[in-house]
Write a protein that holds these residues in place. Structure first.
Motif, PDB file in Angstrom:
ATOM      1  N   GLN A  80      42.501  33.078  32.199  1.00 58.25           N
ATOM      2  CA  GLN A  80      42.037  31.716  31.829  1.00 58.25           C
ATOM      3  C   GLN A  80      40.757  31.351  32.365  1.00 58.25           C
ATOM      4  N   VAL A  81      39.781  31.673  31.298  1.00 59.58           N
ATOM      5  CA  VAL A  81      38.265  31.084  31.416  1.00 59.58           C
ATOM      6  C   VAL A  81      38.144  29.809  31.159  1.00 59.58           C
ATOM      7  N   GLY A  82      37.458  28.925  31.792  1.00 61.11           N
ATOM      8  CA  GLY A  82      37.266  27.547  31.489  1.00 61.11           C
ATOM      9  C   GLY A  82      35.914  27.196  32.177  1.00 61.11           C
ATOM     10  N   SER A 130      28.697  23.044  34.421  1.00 55.13           N
ATOM     11  CA  SER A 130      27.547  23.650  34.292  1.00 55.13           C
ATOM     12  C   SER A 130      27.577  25.156  33.667  1.00 55.13           C
ATOM     13  N   SER A 131      28.948  25.846  33.811  1.00 55.97           N
ATOM     14  CA  SER A 131      29.176  27.141  33.380  1.00 55.97           C
ATOM     15  C   SER A 131      30.513  27.492  33.024  1.00 55.97           C
ATOM     16  N   TYR A 132      30.809  28.847  32.841  1.00 55.14           N
ATOM     17  CA  TYR A 132      32.232  29.027  32.773  1.00 55.14           C
ATOM     18  C   TYR A 132      32.508  30.065  33.576  1.00 55.14           C
ATOM     19  N   ALA A 133      33.848  30.040  34.137  1.00 51.18           N
ATOM     20  CA  ALA A 133      34.576  30.771  35.180  1.00 51.18           C
ATOM     21  C   ALA A 133      35.952  31.267  35.026  1.00 51.18           C
ATOM     22  N   PHE A 134      36.545  32.096  35.775  1.00 49.71           N
ATOM     23  CA  PHE A 134      37.836  32.275  35.667  1.00 49.71           C
ATOM     24  C   PHE A 134      38.549  31.156  36.484  1.00 49.71           C
ATOM     25  N   LEU A 135      39.574  30.598  36.001  1.00 52.51           N
ATOM     26  CA  LEU A 135      40.411  29.544  36.477  1.00 52.51           C
ATOM     27  C   LEU A 135      41.488  30.034  37.340  1.00 52.51           C
ATOM     28  N   LYS A 136      42.289  31.124  37.003  1.00 48.83           N
ATOM     29  CA  LYS A 136      43.480  31.378  37.386  1.00 48.83           C
ATOM     30  C   LYS A 136      43.478  32.950  37.881  1.00 48.83           C
ATOM     31  N   LEU A 137      44.463  33.068  38.919  1.00 46.76           N
ATOM     32  CA  LEU A 137      44.187  34.264  39.619  1.00 46.76           C
ATOM     33  C   LEU A 137      46.013  34.519  39.907  1.00 46.76           C
ATOM     34  N   THR A 168      44.366  40.133  53.056  1.00 46.32           N
ATOM     35  CA  THR A 168      43.495  39.416  51.986  1.00 46.32           C
ATOM     36  C   THR A 168      42.102  39.984  52.252  1.00 46.32           C
ATOM     37  N   CYS A 169      41.033  39.525  51.555  1.00 46.35           N
ATOM     38  CA  CYS A 169      39.769  39.889  51.740  1.00 46.35           C
ATOM     39  C   CYS A 169      38.679  38.833  51.506  1.00 46.35           C
ATOM     40  N   GLU A 170      37.671  39.168  51.846  1.00 49.21           N
ATOM     41  CA  GLU A 170      36.698  38.205  51.572  1.00 49.21           C
ATOM     42  C   GLU A 170      35.912  38.041  50.423  1.00 49.21           C
ATOM     43  N   ASP A 171      36.200  39.190  49.288  1.00 46.84           N
ATOM     44  CA  ASP A 171      35.803  39.081  48.135  1.00 46.84           C
ATOM     45  C   ASP A 171      36.567  37.849  47.280  1.00 46.84           C
ATOM     46  N   LEU A 172      37.682  37.395  47.704  1.00 45.71           N
ATOM     47  CA  LEU A 172      38.227  36.326  47.042  1.00 45.71           C
ATOM     48  C   LEU A 172      37.384  35.309  47.213  1.00 45.71           C
ATOM     49  N   SER A 173      36.639  34.776  48.085  1.00 46.86           N
ATOM     50  CA  SER A 173      35.723  33.850  48.186  1.00 46.86           C
ATOM     51  C   SER A 173      34.545  33.703  47.119  1.00 46.86           C
ATOM     52  N   LYS A 174      34.515  34.560  46.423  1.00 49.20           N
ATOM     53  CA  LYS A 174      33.342  34.898  45.411  1.00 49.20           C
ATOM     54  C   LYS A 174      33.879  33.888  44.160  1.00 49.20           C
ATOM     55  N   TYR A 175      35.108  33.867  44.059  1.00 54.68           N
ATOM     56  CA  TYR A 175      35.592  33.202  42.812  1.00 54.68           C
ATOM     57  C   TYR A 175      35.885  31.917  42.966  1.00 54.68           C
ATOM     58  N   GLN A 176      34.755  31.207  43.421  1.00 53.28           N
ATOM     59  CA  GLN A 176      34.808  29.642  43.927  1.00 53.28           C
ATOM     60  C   GLN A 176      35.425  28.541  42.911  1.00 53.28           C
ATOM     61  N   HIS A 177      35.664  29.001  41.567  1.00 53.11           N
ATOM     62  CA  HIS A 177      36.070  27.954  40.755  1.00 53.11           C
ATOM     63  C   HIS A 177      37.639  28.338  40.448  1.00 53.11           C
ATOM     64  N   LEU A 178      38.509  28.972  41.004  1.00 58.17           N
ATOM     65  CA  LEU A 178      39.867  29.185  40.820  1.00 58.17           C
ATOM     66  C   LEU A 178      40.477  27.835  40.995  1.00 58.17           C
TER      67      LEU A 178
END
Length: 318
Positions: free
Chosen positions: A24-26, A32-39, A49-59
């Motif tokens: 779900q890209v939105g 200002s941009s597009y990003a993945f919204l759903k995980l 868990t892992c810190e890589d998850l924090s890279k997806y700020q727009h979830l």
């Protein structure tokens, strides 16, 4: 470990696994941009868990249903979450949700089937729906309420009372089935509740001075409680909007000449639905006639007692 046993390696969340669950890209929150919204990573049996998850700020939507997470602190680094599903994990407390600066947009949170033992303060400012069914919650004493919460599910826990369930002015649905609640009391500052589900608890009767103020209550489920005295149900008249009452499988005592339905309608003549059935005009008339006949017999008995007392007094004077 014996030579014939395989070593069980804990599944760790990593960047590769995260990418496989994205969809779900939105537009980003600021547009200002597009990003993945759903995980969606449900039923993966992931434990860490892992810190890589924090890279997806727009979830906005994260589904971790059916994993083995205990520490979910990294989720607090996702500032725009709207819906979070953590059902069926190994979470033991609500501490991560008691921080003013995190989860500022979270509206729906599912923590069912975890290992949470107490309902503690929750700060989530926009939360409207909270599911905590099938945990191990035995106390809500330290809960501070919530201004926006509309739906709260605490079914299948270990609560012995409704004490602490307070200060939720917008709550309309409260589910407390399959706990150990013994009394119909508590629920302070919860005046918007319309649906109250208390099936399979241990409530035996009602006390007038302890009944909670629930002016909007329309549905009350007391099925499989320990209610025996129909007369105490008359106190429920104070809930003038109550339209559906479920008393199935309660050990209610009825008059030998009547039925439980008739007995309930005598003390609650205005209830539209009883035990999942619509009350008919015939049901009401039968209850009315029975109540009128009982009143007549009571009046006759009262007059007879007064007459006998008067005769006894006259004999004594003579």
């Amino acid at each position: 470990m014996s030579s014939g046993e395989e070593e069980v390696v804990p599944k760790v969340l990593n960047l590769e696994v995260i990418k496989r669950g994205l969809s779900q890209v939105g537009r980003s929150f600021d547009g200002s941009s597009y990003a993945f919204l759903k995980l969606d990573l449900q039923n993966k049996q992931i434990e860490t868990t892992c810190e890589d998850l924090s890279k997806y700020q727009h979830l906005r939507y994260v589904n971790f249903n059916g994993n083995n997470f205990q520490n979910i602190e990294v989720l607090s680094k996702l500032p725009f979450l709207v819906r979070l599903d953590l059902k069926g994990n190994r979470i033991s407390n609500l501490e991560v949700f008691n921080k003013e600066e995190t989860f500022g947009y979270l509206q729906q949170l599912d923590l069912s089937e975890n290992s949470i033992r107490a309902l503690t303060p929750i700060k989530l400012p926009k939360l409207t729906k909270l599911s905590l069914s099938k945990n191990e919650i035995s106390s809500a004493d330290n809960f501070e309420g919530h201004d926006k919460l509309e739906f709260l599910d605490l079914r299948g826990n270990r609560l012995s009372s409704m004490k602490g369930l307070k200060s939720m002015p917008n709550l309309t649905e409260l589910y407390l089935a399959e706990n150990n609640i013994l009394a119909f009391e508590g629920l302070q500052e919860t005046s918007s509740i319309k649906t109250l589900h208390l099936r399979k608890n241990g409530i035996t009767s009602f006390e007038d001075e302890k009944l909670p103020e629930l002016p909007e209550l329309t549905y009350l489920n007391l099925r499989e409680n320990e209610l025996t005295e129909v007369s105490s149900l008359g106190l429920l008249k104070r809930y003038s909007k109550l339209s559906k009452l479920n008393l199935l499988d309660c050990p209610l005592n009825a008059d030998p000449s009547g039925s439980v339905k008739k007995e309930v309608l005598i003390v609650l003549p205005g209830i539209p639905y009883l035990n999942k059935e619509e009350v008919t005009q015939e049901d009401r008339e039968e209850a009315y006639e029975e109540a009128k006949e009982r009143h007549r017999l009571e009046e006759e008995a009262k007059k007879e007692a007064e007459r006998a007392a008067q005769e006894a007094e006259e004999e004594q004077d003579s």
